[in-house]
Scaffold this active site. Structure first.
Site, mmCIF file in Angstrom:
data_model
loop_
_atom_site.group_PDB
_atom_site.id
_atom_site.type_symbol
_atom_site.label_atom_id
_atom_site.label_comp_id
_atom_site.label_asym_id
_atom_site.label_seq_id
_atom_site.Cartn_x
_atom_site.Cartn_y
_atom_site.Cartn_z
ATOM 1 N N GLU A 170 -5.728 1.880 1.334
ATOM 2 C CA GLU A 170 -6.766 2.527 2.136
ATOM 3 C C GLU A 170 -8.108 2.458 1.417
ATOM 4 O O GLU A 170 -9.137 2.171 2.023
ATOM 5 C CB GLU A 170 -6.394 3.980 2.437
ATOM 6 C CG GLU A 170 -5.256 4.091 3.427
ATOM 7 C CD GLU A 170 -4.896 5.534 3.761
ATOM 8 O OE1 GLU A 170 -5.813 6.340 3.943
ATOM 9 O OE2 GLU A 170 -3.692 5.840 3.833
ATOM 10 N N GLY A 209 -7.233 14.413 2.826
ATOM 11 C CA GLY A 209 -6.643 15.737 2.685
ATOM 12 C C GLY A 209 -5.822 15.857 1.409
ATOM 13 O O GLY A 209 -5.961 16.807 0.647
ATOM 14 N N GLY A 210 -4.979 14.850 1.152
ATOM 15 C CA GLY A 210 -4.081 14.909 0.009
ATOM 16 C C GLY A 210 -4.621 14.214 -1.232
ATOM 17 O O GLY A 210 -4.344 14.611 -2.356
ATOM 18 N N SER A 211 -5.406 13.151 -1.026
ATOM 19 C CA SER A 211 -5.864 12.370 -2.173
ATOM 20 C C SER A 211 -7.309 11.944 -1.978
ATOM 21 O O SER A 211 -7.853 12.007 -0.877
ATOM 22 C CB SER A 211 -4.976 11.138 -2.346
ATOM 23 O OG SER A 211 -4.993 10.368 -1.175
ATOM 24 N N THR A 212 -7.903 11.538 -3.086
ATOM 25 C CA THR A 212 -9.268 11.008 -3.006
ATOM 26 C C THR A 212 -9.250 9.618 -3.637
ATOM 27 O O THR A 212 -8.566 9.387 -4.628
ATOM 28 C CB THR A 212 -10.285 11.967 -3.669
ATOM 29 O OG1 THR A 212 -11.596 11.495 -3.405
ATOM 30 C CG2 THR A 212 -10.098 12.098 -5.173
ATOM 31 N N GLN A 213 -9.968 8.680 -3.018
ATOM 32 C CA GLN A 213 -9.952 7.296 -3.483
ATOM 33 C C GLN A 213 -11.322 6.858 -3.978
ATOM 34 O O GLN A 213 -12.339 7.249 -3.417
ATOM 35 C CB GLN A 213 -9.546 6.337 -2.358
ATOM 36 C CG GLN A 213 -8.074 6.270 -2.101
ATOM 37 C CD GLN A 213 -7.606 7.359 -1.153
ATOM 38 O OE1 GLN A 213 -6.738 8.143 -1.479
ATOM 39 N NE2 GLN A 213 -8.207 7.433 0.002
#
Ligand code: NAG
Ligand code: NAG
Length: 477
Positions: A170, A209-213
């Site tokens: 993503e 929501g769960g992770s940051t990229q």
């Protein structure tokens, strides 16, 4: 009498020919074979199977003819279309999951001229929803869905046309989307040249929501020796690109909320599903807040203030894996998803086009949000009670995590040139690249890239016979 009829026939024949020529030149496969002589148009279909719905992203793009190599210039049409619920809702009936795609496929068949169907690559990527399904359920759904996509009439005979997408992809595809929309990889400007270069590209920061990229193309490869495993090699239209990318699990906005709340609550109270936070005012309670299938009651405290909320957010950020990024300091970085949404909610930017701000503005917005009393934040919008915590966390993530200065330029965008910044378009380009590479439309400079083509031909064994034959015809050209 004969003369006018003859000339009429000539004129008809002429106009017929010009129609044929136009069609052949206009479309990349107007007469079935690849048009390698003119700027032409083609389609790519990306189906985004998310947790709440399935979206069709149909892209019409233009491939520009140039003497040196062919570049895909810009997508010129984008048709989004969504059906609900998402595929994971059909866990008990995989064939209904496949049926739910039908309106999307029909829409695509209507938009793409029939003679282009077999030259239009289609790919379906499932995300969080399917990843969470237990055991064989996801596989059963994917099997039926794959069958439907393969029989859609479009071209799906390439590896991973239908699959569950890894989280790190993503970030990479979002980076592509961003840089393609900004034209930092390819440009018409002759002095710049058509070779993509790291120094022209921009960094992409995504907050889910769960992770940051985080994804960027480093000028200096030394960064990879410090951060092993963050390297991602990509061949893009005949060019080699080495990206730095990572997905930080637990640092997404919603996951961070829970982590920050838990840091301030002792375990005993927490086991009763009750949390306390200085990021909410005393006398305010959020009931039945759901995260990851658990429900919490959350109360504000008398120590409610930006300073206290920030201390706790900072402690959480510093305990996470977010790392210092020297190279990106000072030059504009691009932020989207929740970064954009929260900036929009607090008035830092207006409208989808967003704008450029400085990091300190997130702090200023957080200070204002953390001053609001119980009645002010109880305005019915789902984000308002969280605004103090969310903005404080975003500020701390960028300031204490990545260690940007307060004057760091930040560009917030939801849409660029009318296109949503999301992984869909990046994936569409990668898919088009793969498809055209196998057609020989893109001349690669690197020899070992034949291997890719060969691998792909072997991967075709499971595909429809018709498509394989067409594929081989093109390959042998
Ligand atoms: C949380 O806040 C509500 C509303 O102010 C209050 O009635 C309740 O007693 C509080 N809960 C705890 C555990 O302090
Ligand atoms: C790729 O193709 C070229 C010519 O077609 C050939 O000379 C070369 O050995 C091939 N490379 C590989 C890795 O197969």
């Amino acid at each position: 009498m004969i003369f006018p009829i003859f000339s009429f026939l000539l004129i008809s024949l002429f106009s017929l020919l010009s129609v044929v020529t136009t069609k052949t030149q206009y479309w990349c496969h107007g007469d079935g074979i690849l048009n390698n002589q003119h700027t032409c148009r083609f389609f790519t279909i990306v189906i985004d199977a998310g947790s709440t719905g399935t979206r069709l992203h149909l892209y019409q793009s233009k491939r520009k003819y140039s003497k040196r190599f062919h570049i895909i210039h810009a997508q010129i049409i984008f048709i989004p279309f969504q059906v609900k619920p998402g595929l994971s809702s059909f866990a008990k009936s995989p064939s209904s999951a496949a049926d739910s795609l039908e309106p999307l496929l029909q829409r695509a068949r209507k938009e793409v001229p029939h003679f282009m169907w077999e030259k239009t690559p289609i790919t379906l990527k499932a995300t969080a929803g399917l990843r969470l399904l237990p055991g064989d359920m996801a596989d059963d759904i994917l099997e039926k869905v794959e069958e439907r996509v393969f029989n859609s009439g479009f071209f799906a005979a390439f590896p991973d046309a239908v699959n569950v997408m890894p989280g790190s992809d993503e970030g990479v595809y979002s980076w592509f989307t961003l840089n393609i929309l900004l034209e930092t990889l390819f440009t018409d400007e002759p002095s710049v040249g058509n070779k993509p270069a790291a120094h022209r590209s921009v960094a992409a920061f995504d907050l889910g929501g769960g992770s940051t990229q985080l994804t960027y193309w480093p000028n200096n490869e030394a960064v990879f020796s410090e951060h092993i495993g963050y390297k991602r090699d990509i061949d893009f239209f005949g060019h080699h690109i080495r990206l730095f990318t990572h997905s930080f699990l637990g640092n997404g906005l919603i996951a961070a909320r829970l982590n920050i709340l838990q840091m301030e609550t002792d375990n005993e109270i927490e086991s009763a599903h009750q949390l306390f936070t200085s990021c909410l005012p005393e006398g305010f309670q959020l009931t039945e807040w759901e995260y990851a299938l658990k429900f919490w009651n959350i109360n504000g405290t008398s120590s409610h203030s930006f300073a206290t909320c920030y201390d706790i957010a900072k402690k959480f950020v510093e305990s996470s894996e977010i790392m210092h990024l020297k190279e990106l300091k000072g030059s504009p970085i691009y932020l989207f998803s929740y970064f954009f949404d929260r900036a929009l909610n607090s008035g830092l930017v207006k409208g989808n086009d967003g704008g450029q701000i400085e990091l300190r503005q997130f702090k200023e917005a957080a200070e204002i949000a953390c001053q609001r009393g119980p009645s002010e934040i109880d305005d019915g919008s789902h984000w308002m009670p969280w605004q103090c915590l969310d903005l404080t966390y975003i500020y701390s993530l960028l300031k204490d995590g990545y260690e940007f200065e307060d004057n760091q330029p930040i560009v917030l965008a939801k849409k660029i040139k009318g296109m949503e910044v999301s992984w869909g378009q990046g994936l569409a380009f990668a898919t088009a690249n793969e498809f055209q590479l196998t057609e020989g439309a893109i001349k690669t400079t690197v020899q070992e890239q034949n291997a890719t083509v060969v691998d792909q031909i072997f991967d075709l064994v499971y595909s429809g016979t018709n498509q394989v034959l067409l594929y081989f015809n093109i390959i042998s050209v």
